[in-house]
Scaffold this active site. Structure first.
Site, mmCIF file in Angstrom:
data_model
loop_
_atom_site.group_PDB
_atom_site.id
_atom_site.type_symbol
_atom_site.label_atom_id
_atom_site.label_comp_id
_atom_site.label_asym_id
_atom_site.label_seq_id
_atom_site.Cartn_x
_atom_site.Cartn_y
_atom_site.Cartn_z
ATOM 1 N N PRO A 2 0.839 -1.211 0.000
ATOM 2 C CA PRO A 2 0.000 0.000 0.000
ATOM 3 C C PRO A 2 0.872 1.259 0.000
ATOM 4 O O PRO A 2 1.867 1.342 0.721
ATOM 5 C CB PRO A 2 -0.783 -0.104 1.314
ATOM 6 C CG PRO A 2 -0.671 -1.537 1.729
ATOM 7 C CD PRO A 2 0.620 -2.038 1.181
ATOM 8 N N GLU A 3 0.500 2.211 -0.843
ATOM 9 C CA GLU A 3 1.210 3.483 -0.922
ATOM 10 C C GLU A 3 0.233 4.593 -0.538
ATOM 11 O O GLU A 3 -0.866 4.322 -0.073
ATOM 12 C CB GLU A 3 1.762 3.678 -2.341
ATOM 13 C CG GLU A 3 2.665 2.511 -2.777
ATOM 14 C CD GLU A 3 3.190 2.648 -4.199
ATOM 15 O OE1 GLU A 3 3.305 3.791 -4.685
ATOM 16 O OE2 GLU A 3 3.465 1.610 -4.831
#
Ligand SMILES: [Zn+2]
Length: 285
Positions: A2-3
């Site tokens: 996840p960014e």
């Protein structure tokens, strides 16, 4: 992994659930998930009975401001996601941390690989943590060409590596760094210090534009579905990616097949025509 767009979508979903709510109880079922606290027991003890006043974000970190100056820190690591459910609803495998909120709501931290973590920090602990080394948030405080140029000046490292360095800019990971570079027409292998003012401007325009696009479409759920929104839906940005993971497929801008190589130890994708590797394209700085 996840960014920023995935974490921001998670945050927006959780704001109405958590802001103003009292965390009645917290369970840490895998002690490793609480490893950033000196004592893992601090996490449930410090959360119990405390109201969460505001849920913010810096880069890939969720930051919950709790009563009496404590901060709840959540990092999703490689494969973590948060799930909102009612008490008694079946749990997903690898539900390692559970926050019991007002009523019968639960916020569940699902993380098969346990690279993610949850911490509850005092102001001193927060100041001593890696949080204090983070660079500006890539969306809330996007870089200006001059400041990015100053950070890149003299650097021989690939621009891809510099975009991934959370001390320079906080929030980009492998997917969105490739997308930003494609949008800005900058080759990921270029030494950071070789970028022209025009290229720095293009990068600074591309960073918030790509991140906002990713947020608008719910973030990127890859085929492994490690990242999902807290209601279980998948993010829909995968089908809109221009470069990342598209080796051999047509560049959406010029039709040339996207190429892949390992840059900065990360799988990296770009268009060899839109993002030429020759230093000085557009004029070296
Ligand atoms: Zn192209």
């Amino acid at each position: 992994m996840p960014e920023l767009p995935e974490v921001e979508n998670t945050r927006r979903f959780l704001v109405p659930v958590l802001e103003g709510s009292v965390i009645r109880d917290a369970e840490v079922r895998r002690q490793r998930m609480a490893r950033r606290n000196l004592r893992p027991d601090d996490v449930p003890e410090r959360l119990r009975g405390r109201r969460l006043e505001r849920l913010g974000r810096h880069g890939k970190f969720l930051l919950g401001e709790l009563e009496r100056d404590l901060t709840l820190v959540v990092h999703l690591g490689m494969s973590g996601r948060l799930r909102v459910a009612r008490a008694g609803e079946p749990e997903d495998p690898h539900t390692n941390v559970v926050l019991h909120v007002d009523g019968d709501t639960e916020v569940r931290f699902v993380d098969p690989r346990t690279f993610g973590f949850v911490a509850v920090l005092t102001p001193d602990e927060r100041a001593d943590s890696s949080l204090s080394a983070l660079g500006p948030d890539a969306l809330l405080d996007p870089p200006r060409p001059e400041t990015l140029g100053a950070r890149f000046a003299g650097r021989a490292a690939a621009v891809k590596a510099l975009l991934l360095d959370q001390r320079i800019l906080s929030g980009l990971g492998n997917i969105y760094a490739d997308e930003v570079l494609h949008r800005a027409r900058v080759n990921p292998t270029r030494p950071g210090g070789s970028l022209s003012p025009a290229e720095l401007r293009a990068l600074c325009e591309a960073i918030p534009a790509v991140l906002e696009d990713g947020i608008r479409h719910g973030g990127t759920s890859l085929d492994d579905l490690a990242y999902l929104l807290p209601d279980g839906r998948a993010g829909e940005y995968l089908g809109r990616l221009a470069a990342y993971g598209r080796t051999g497929l047509a560049c959406p801008r010029c039709g040339t097949p996207i190429v892949r190589a390992v840059v900065a130890q990360r799988s990296t994708h770009w268009c060899p025509v839109c993002q030429p590797s020759a230093i000085g394209m557009g004029g070296a700085a």
